[in-house]
Structure formats: C-alpha cells, structure tokens
Design a protein around this motif. Sequence first.
Motif, PDB file in Angstrom:
ATOM      1  N   GLY A  78       0.813  -1.200   0.000  1.00  0.00           N
ATOM      2  CA  GLY A  78       0.000   0.000   0.000  1.00  0.00           C
ATOM      3  C   GLY A  78       0.855   1.262   0.000  1.00  0.00           C
ATOM      4  O   GLY A  78       2.095   1.203  -0.026  1.00  0.00           O
ATOM      5  N   ALA A  79       0.211   2.407   0.047  1.00  0.00           N
ATOM      6  CA  ALA A  79       0.938   3.675   0.025  1.00  0.00           C
ATOM      7  C   ALA A  79       1.622   3.920   1.368  1.00  0.00           C
ATOM      8  O   ALA A  79       1.022   3.691   2.422  1.00  0.00           O
ATOM      9  N   PRO A  80       2.866   4.399   1.364  1.00  0.00           N
ATOM     10  CA  PRO A  80       3.557   4.670   2.628  1.00  0.00           C
ATOM     11  C   PRO A  80       3.050   5.943   3.287  1.00  0.00           C
ATOM     12  O   PRO A  80       2.367   6.762   2.670  1.00  0.00           O
ATOM     13  N   GLU A  81       3.400   6.105   4.559  1.00  0.00           N
ATOM     14  CA  GLU A  81       3.027   7.316   5.278  1.00  0.00           C
ATOM     15  C   GLU A  81       3.817   8.522   4.791  1.00  0.00           C
ATOM     16  O   GLU A  81       3.317   9.649   4.776  1.00  0.00           O
ATOM     17  N   SER A  82       5.075   8.283   4.417  1.00  0.00           N
ATOM     18  CA  SER A  82       5.915   9.377   3.930  1.00  0.00           C
ATOM     19  C   SER A  82       7.051   8.797   3.100  1.00  0.00           C
ATOM     20  O   SER A  82       7.360   7.600   3.189  1.00  0.00           O
ATOM     21  N   VAL A  83       7.661   9.646   2.270  1.00  0.00           N
ATOM     22  CA  VAL A  83       8.818   9.219   1.483  1.00  0.00           C
ATOM     23  C   VAL A  83       9.906  10.275   1.582  1.00  0.00           C
ATOM     24  O   VAL A  83       9.640  11.469   1.776  1.00  0.00           O
ATOM     25  N   LEU A  84      11.139   9.803   1.439  1.00  0.00           N
ATOM     26  CA  LEU A  84      12.302  10.678   1.392  1.00  0.00           C
ATOM     27  C   LEU A  84      13.127  10.253   0.185  1.00  0.00           C
ATOM     28  O   LEU A  84      13.540   9.093   0.099  1.00  0.00           O
ATOM     29  N   ALA A  85      13.353  11.171  -0.742  1.00  0.00           N
ATOM     30  CA  ALA A  85      14.031  10.840  -1.991  1.00  0.00           C
ATOM     31  C   ALA A  85      15.401  11.500  -2.051  1.00  0.00           C
ATOM     32  O   ALA A  85      15.560  12.672  -1.683  1.00  0.00           O
ATOM     33  N   VAL A  91      17.580   6.908  -4.710  1.00  0.00           N
ATOM     34  CA  VAL A  91      17.062   6.053  -3.647  1.00  0.00           C
ATOM     35  C   VAL A  91      15.849   6.747  -3.040  1.00  0.00           C
ATOM     36  O   VAL A  91      15.834   7.963  -2.853  1.00  0.00           O
ATOM     37  N   ILE A  92      14.818   5.963  -2.754  1.00  0.00           N
ATOM     38  CA  ILE A  92      13.643   6.466  -2.036  1.00  0.00           C
ATOM     39  C   ILE A  92      13.470   5.639  -0.768  1.00  0.00           C
ATOM     40  O   ILE A  92      13.499   4.406  -0.820  1.00  0.00           O
ATOM     41  N   ILE A  93      13.317   6.308   0.352  1.00  0.00           N
ATOM     42  CA  ILE A  93      12.975   5.641   1.608  1.00  0.00           C
ATOM     43  C   ILE A  93      11.486   5.842   1.844  1.00  0.00           C
ATOM     44  O   ILE A  93      10.997   6.977   1.884  1.00  0.00           O
ATOM     45  N   ALA A  94      10.768   4.741   1.954  1.00  0.00           N
ATOM     46  CA  ALA A  94       9.325   4.782   2.175  1.00  0.00           C
ATOM     47  C   ALA A  94       9.040   4.318   3.607  1.00  0.00           C
ATOM     48  O   ALA A  94       9.401   3.205   3.991  1.00  0.00           O
ATOM     49  N   ARG A  95       8.381   5.168   4.374  1.00  0.00           N
ATOM     50  CA  ARG A  95       8.140   4.883   5.795  1.00  0.00           C
ATOM     51  C   ARG A  95       6.696   4.440   6.004  1.00  0.00           C
ATOM     52  O   ARG A  95       5.747   5.098   5.567  1.00  0.00           O
ATOM     53  N   TYR A  96       6.541   3.300   6.667  1.00  0.00           N
ATOM     54  CA  TYR A  96       5.235   2.778   7.066  1.00  0.00           C
ATOM     55  C   TYR A  96       5.137   2.804   8.593  1.00  0.00           C
ATOM     56  O   TYR A  96       6.113   3.142   9.270  1.00  0.00           O
TER      57      TYR A  96
END
Length: 372
Positions: A192-199, A221-226
């Motif tokens: 599903g969609a993450p809470e936030s991303v950092l690219a 690189v993308i960090i996806a936070r759940y």
Amino acid sequence: MRIATIGTSAITSDFIEEINASGRAVFVGTLSRDLERAKAFTEARGGSCPFTELEDLAASNEVDAVYLGSPNALHASQALACIAGGKHVIVEKPLGANEREARAVFDAAEKAGVVVLEAMRPLHDPAFVAVRDLMRNLGRIRRADLHFGKYSSRYDEILAGKRTNIFDCAMATGSLMDIGVYTVEPLIELFGAPESVLAAPVLLDEETRGLTHGPLDGSGVIIARYADFVATLHFSKITNDRLPSQIESETATLTFDGISVPTWARVEHRGTAVRAAAKQVHVEEGARTEELELPQVPNTMVYELSDFCDAVDAVQAGSDPLDAPAGPFGNVRHYRDVTLASLALMDEARRQMGVSFPADALASDAPEAGER
C-alpha cells in the motif's frame, strides 16, 4: 480483439509478438508520423493498416483497442484521444507523467465505458504473484529493499553531447520514471501507500541540462516509511545494480532477483539466535532455507496482454469496466488505484529531487488530447 499500436520501439515489437501468438487478438497496424516507417513496421509484423495521424487511428472502425508504446510525455494525451474514439487502451508504464494526468485518463475511460490498463509487467506475472504468496507467510515484516538498476546505452549519447528521449524532462523520463517505477508499483501492490517518502537523487551533471531540459535523475534512492516498517527503493539508468531484492520479517528473509521479471526466490527461516563472541560467526540453531524457481516465459508481456483481453471481454459481456477482472491482483479499479498511488509517490519524490516536467504545470496549461 483488433489492436493497433502507437510507437515503433523494441517494447512495442515485443508486445505485437504476443498479440500475434495469442489467438485472442489481431495486430492491425501501428502509428508513426513517417508513413514509410509506419508501413514497413506494420507489414513486417503482419498488420495491414498503418497510421500517420492519431485522429485517424482513434476514429478507425478497424481498431478495437490501442497499445501505447510512445514516450512517457505523450501517454496521457494519446490515451485521451483513443478513449474519445471509443477505444480500449493499454498504456506502457508509466501511464502518465504525473498523477493528475493519469487521473484524467481514468476519469475519461470511466465516462466512455472503456478499459484503461497500465502495462506494468510484474503485476501480471505469476512469478511476482509467487513472491507475494511467499511474503504472506513471512510473519511480521520490518524491512524491504527493492532494486532495479541497468546502465542505459542512451546515457552514452548524453555523454557524447547528443539529446535522447530517454533522458529528457520534456519527455517525462529519467531513472525514476523509466526504471524506478518497477520498484514503486510492486511496493504499492505489496504494502500500500507509505506514510511518507524521502528521496535522494543522483542528478546528471549540470552541463547536460541543455540536452535534458532541466535537472534530471540518473539514479536515486527512495525511503518509504510505514507505521511499523521501512522500505528502500534503489533505481538507476547510469549504473548496473547487481543486488537482488529482499523482504525481511522478524522470523524469515525473502530474497528474489529481477524485480521487473523475477526468476528465483529464496526464503531463509531464522532459527533460534545463539549468543556468540565478537570473533565468532553468528549462529542460529534450527535455521533452514528454501530455494524456489519461479514460473518463467520468454516474454512476460504475454500476461498483461491476456489480462487486458480478459478485461475487455468482460466489458463486452456487460461488465462495468472498473469491475472487469484485470489480473491476479484484482479488477481494473484495483490496478487503477495502484497506478494512481504510485504516480502520487513519484510526484512527491520528484518534487524532493527538484525534477519537474512540463506536465507538472497547472491543468490549464496541460496538453490537449490530440497533441503529439
């Protein structure tokens, strides 16, 4: 079903190969601005109706559906034109340059009562379904790493001072849109969609911007936070990434190769951890490993074509297009939602990267349906 194509790329040829082998569809012809190119490409692949104008293809009574293999920036406007002509459409990834474009396409398809599906190969591939099924048995997931990096020969053109569609903001390309999307959409499908991303991008050198029409990502690189785990997405068109992808739970680790076309998977079940001195190898009692070969075919576009045909058949039998079955993960509505969530993630990632496309302008400045 009679299918025409837009574009004369290698990926379009691969799709036509599966049309001709399917027994469920017929290749009608392709669209190219150059008549001789359209004729040669069409005739060499068994078609009979080359096109040079989008409007003619969209209005043709010889065409039921259209595959779009054109540059990313043209996907939305060409899809809208085909939908206006009553055609079902399967669009090469990404479906649009951004979420707004894709949403306009899906809205138009819903009003017209036709199927629109994004040609995202792994989400129609039984091998990726097997990866999903393995993941379901892992236990509580804490980390995921998805990798796809492949050096593009078109980067050599950039280094030689030549413009190419593959690295061009005007064409809505770059490493995230062309290769990173293969990590983003499986992420959305699985979690599903993450809470936030950092690219964090690696932008092409500043002196190339006259060719690329602005800052453009060569890799990143993308960090996806759940809520209770984190995922990292690695993508590149200027280096080769040799690492497999990995999903880690508290009790097991799933590793698999080729996020776009998985061929093998391994599950390492954790045993009981044993304390060890700093100089000793980490030991677990009762650990075990499963090695699995995943289903393989020479051309995985066979699956997305089959699922597209299923959806169109269902609509012709009376189904609402959004409720039509579209693959192993659900109906057309489900795949639409994955596409939109994925583009929303990539929009935010590009915003952080400083990479923008003409389509990111206000809707009033967006291209009209017939523009190419």
